[in-house]
Scaffold this active site. Structure first.
Site, PDB file in Angstrom:
ATOM      1  N   GLU A   1      -5.505   7.896  -6.946  1.00  0.00           N
ATOM      2  CA  GLU A   1      -5.777   8.165  -5.530  1.00  0.00           C
ATOM      3  C   GLU A   1      -6.692   9.350  -5.285  1.00  0.00           C
ATOM      4  OE1 GLU A   1      -1.804   8.490  -4.137  1.00  0.00           O
ATOM      5  OE2 GLU A   1      -1.660   6.343  -3.762  1.00  0.00           O
TER       6      GLU A   1
ATOM      7  N   TRP B   1       3.751  -0.299  -3.807  1.00  0.00           N
ATOM      8  CA  TRP B   1       3.509  -1.147  -4.985  1.00  0.00           C
ATOM      9  C   TRP B   1       4.369  -0.674  -6.156  1.00  0.00           C
ATOM     10  CZ3 TRP B   1      -0.185   0.378  -9.206  1.00  0.00           C
ATOM     11  CH2 TRP B   1      -0.420   1.758  -9.217  1.00  0.00           C
TER      12      TRP B   1
END
Ligand code: IFM
Length: 758
Positions: A465, A323
């Site tokens: 994350e 992304w």
């Protein structure tokens, strides 16, 4: 400005870092900033885009091809190399205005001779298959030397050899080899043509190289040029023929002509950016170097690939596209080089099939785009992506399974591209389907909470994350709403402007009923709102996690490189986050939030963000610049812009090597300058500016495209100037709520109110 990056000392421990920092590339291949005498231990790599291979030893990764630059000098039966010979002087340089790498080393031999090796190379922009080198040796006495040069096929790969066989060939003075990959038997040819300038040497040919016996005359250089061709079957029908032609044409043109063209082509790129920062050469250099790195990996020639997370500086992160492309790299190209931007977005469009397959693998409908996307559009990410350094066991990670925001990021990229360029033709080429199918994926993933009558997104991983498998990640939910909105907009656009296509797409995708579902999702999606302190909770329960400082968290570390994130890292049950998440949301979808909310969240999340990802500092800079926190913005800008100059980044996640260049930070740097300090934003029918310059900047200049026309911007502390350089239409400009027009070919000058930053 000084366009040179220089390293004046050789240090073994810096080889890996310099290899990244002085990388050259042209979007077709990248070549690390290593020296000509180096081998695989020094991580020499010529990484090609688009060819990936799985050899059964690890994971699929891009292929490093044999090293056509391999060259070294032998004197008195010894190899001259910075690794083992005494050095009197050494300098390695990257001239990033032209993408030219140079080295000069004065060796001092055991018997007291001084032999100087100089080399210059570039990855041609004119012919993307071509790597060119001029190599020269001089001594301060008459001496006999041997120059070994050829194509080194004993090369570095993270997961071992990728070629099942190599065929060595010679034709019309061009020598080289055709290699076949293990997984798909893809052909790649690497060929070379040497040309010795004076004085002539006697050449002895070997299997994949030659030894040139040279009688050096005192202070008279021996000069040799090498034209190296790299041809892959993805774009050449006969790779060997293509490589031979490439070498021969290059030789005919000659080194100096090729170099002049190289200068002109890189010059054109910088002209498109038009960046100048008066009053701050350090920042200007860092920003332009960042742009250099990003451009070096950009696929100007194809939409079959986008830009990998580590560019073309090696095989890290499986050479995959993330992304990072849509959110961080695309904006610079959409505004400055729309042709490349189109390739980047079309890469996703062409790979819709991979996203369908991934959605169905997990039991969903529509398009679930991969976390690590390779040339097939399938997810290259493994389930056990990291190793626990305490036990040596593989850890189950959920990067692949739970980062559903990727589909929304892909839609954001398409929407952004169309918004800036007004090129809606991509809708006809498949972008409409991508947008609708991403929305369908979210609809099938959504959980409708009765009682609250809202759609929630459970068990997801957001941008941060370290916290996997959370509920209602703010960034994810807002981006899903954007996807739903884009879908409704596309449908209504097609209905009114392209009725035939509208019917075709709706029929093909069986979308007639889906439209209402997506509208419902758009209207009832749960969007975490600012709390009483105006903080937006990153995900359900985040604010209840342990709140501690980063220093405190670090004091708990037992082993260097231990992974801090899920499933069992130190940050998991805390509020320490890896990278910008809520702050990313606020900077991308700024018009949904007040400056006060942005400020409160920036101040809340900033001390809690570890910047463990190179995607983070630019976003803290971006939001800070957008809200006028210019000094903070400046500090973070410099961190992002200089990341590949300072080497201040993580090299390992557990035992996983993640070094290389950082194109997301490079693209983010451009965003800070233009969308942050200048406050440029593309709107439906014009652009918006909201400048806040750092104290020491006297003037910021850059160029941008909007709707097919190009503009130049000049911003000082009190004047905003927009010059319609080749504008075909009037441009509507919004500044401080007032609307102005910049007529075609003229200059708009706006007197700004006091924009002193905080
Ligand atoms: O996509 C990023 C991710 O957000 C953080 N880890 C590295 C990836 C590749 O840059």
């Amino acid at each position: 400005m000084n366009w040179k990056i220089e390293d004046k000392e050789y240090k073994k421990e810096k080889i890996e870092f310099i290899g990244n920092k002085m990388c050259i590339g042209n979007g077709y291949f990248g070549y690390r900033g290593t020296l000509e005498e180096y081998g695989k231990e020094q991580l020499v790599a010529c990484t090609v885009s688009e060819i990936f291979d799985d050899n059964g030893n690890g994971w699929r990764e891009p292929v490093n091809v044999p090293n056509g630059l391999y060259t070294w000098v032998e004197y008195e039966e010894k190899k001259l190399s910075v690794l083992e010979t005494k050095i009197e002087k050494h300098v390695q340089e990257l001239h990033f205005d032209t993408g030219i790498h140079r080295r000069k080393t004065v060796f001092s031999t055991e018997d007291g001779q001084r032999i100087t090796v100089e080399a210059e190379r570039f990855a041609s922009l004119e012919d993307i298959h071509l790597l060119v080198m001029r190599y020269q040796v001089t001594a301060d006495k008459d001496l006999d030397i041997k120059i070994h040069t050829g194509i080194d096929d004993d090369i570095w790969n993270i997961n071992g050899n990728h070629f099942k066989n190599k065929e060595y060939i010679e034709k019309d003075g061009v020598t080289g080899m055709i290699c076949k990959t293990i997984e798909n038997t893809a052909n790649i040819a690497v060929a070379e043509k040497k040309q010795a300038l004076s004085p002539e040497g006697k050449t002895e040919n070997l299997k994949n190289g030659s030894v040139i016996h040279v009688k050096l005359k005192k202070s008279v250089p021996y000069v040799m040029e090498k034209y190296i061709a790299i041809c892959k079957e993805t774009d050449c029908t006969d790779v060997w023929e293509a490589a031979v032609n490439c070498c021969q044409q290059a030789e005919q043109k000659g080194y100096d002509r090729l170099k002049a063209k190289q200068k002109a082509l890189w010059g054109k790129r910088y002209e498109k950016l038009g960046i100048e920062i008066e009053g701050d050469e350090e920042a200007e250099k860092a920003v332009l170097y960042s742009a250099y790195l990003l451009y070096s990996s950009a696929p100007e020639h194809t939409d079959r690939v986008a830009i990998p997370a580590r560019g073309l500086s090696g095989q890290v992160y499986k050479g995959a596209m993330f992304w990072d492309t849509e959110i961080y790299m695309l904006p610079m190209f959409a505004f400055c080089d729309p042709k490349i931007a189109r390739n980047l977005v079309m890469y996703r469009v062409k790979n819709l099939q991979g996203a369908y397959e991934k959605a169905s693998e997990y039991g969903y409908e529509g398009a679930f785009y991969p976390w690590e996307s390779q040339e097939t559009g399938r997810d290259g990410c493994t389930h056990y992506n990291l190793t626990d350094i305490f036990t040596g066991r593989k850890m189950r990670t959920y990067f692949r399974d739970k980062q559903i925001h990727i589909s929304a990021d892909v839609v954001y990229g398409l929407w952004k591209y169309m918004n800036v360029t007004k090129d809606n033709s991509i809708l006809k080429e498949g972008a409409a389907e991508v947008i609708l199918e991403c929305a369908r994926f979210f609809w099938s993933y959504a959980y409708y909470k009765k009682g609250k009558e809202q759609y929630e997104f459970l068990d997801v991983t957001g941008a941060d994350e370290y916290h996997e498998r959370v509920n209602n990640d703010a960034y994810t939910n807002y981006m899903i709403r954007l996807t739903a909105k884009a879908t409704l907009d596309v449908i209504s656009y097609l209905k009114s402007k392209e009725p035939e296509m509208y019917k075709k797409v709706m029929d093909k995708l069986d979308y007639w009923k889906e439209e209402e579902n997506i509208r419902d999702l758009y209207e009832k999606i749960y969007l975490p709102k600012p709390n009483d302190s105006l903080v937006i909770e990153q995900f359900d329960g985040y604010l209840k996690e342990e709140d501690l400082s980063i220093q405190e968290l670090y004091s708990r570390i037992i082993k260097p490189n231990e992974y801090l994130g899920s499933p069992c890292g130190l940050a998991v049950n805390t509020q320490i986050i890896k990278q910008a998440d809520v702050i990313l949301l606020l900077s991308l979808l700024g018009s949904d939030f007040t400056d006060e909310v942005k400020e409160k969240n920036w101040s809340y999340y900033e001390p809690r963000t570890e910047h463990g990802s190179s995607l983070s500092t630019c976003i803290y800079a971006l939001l800070a610049a957008q809200i006028g926190k210019t000094e903070w913005a400046y500090q973070y800008l410099m961190k992002a812009a200089q990341i590949d100059l300072t080497g201040d980044y993580k090299l390992y996640l557990g035992d996983l090597y993640i070094g290389g260049t950082h194109p997301a930070a490079n693209g983010g740097t451009w965003m800070v300058l233009t969308q942050g300090f200048a406050g440029l934003e593309a709107e439906e029918d014009g652009v918006h500016f909201s400048p806040h310059l750092p104290e020491k900047w006297r003037k910021l200049k850059f160029r941008f495209n909007y709707g097919g026309s190009r503009y130049r911007v000049e911003i000082t502390k009190d004047i905003l100037k927009i010059i319609g350089e080749d504008a075909a239409k009037e441009l509507r400009v919004t500044y401080m709520g007032n609307i102005y027009t910049c007529s075609a070919g003229s200059t708009l000058k706006i007197q700004m109110e006091n924009r002193e930053g905080k």
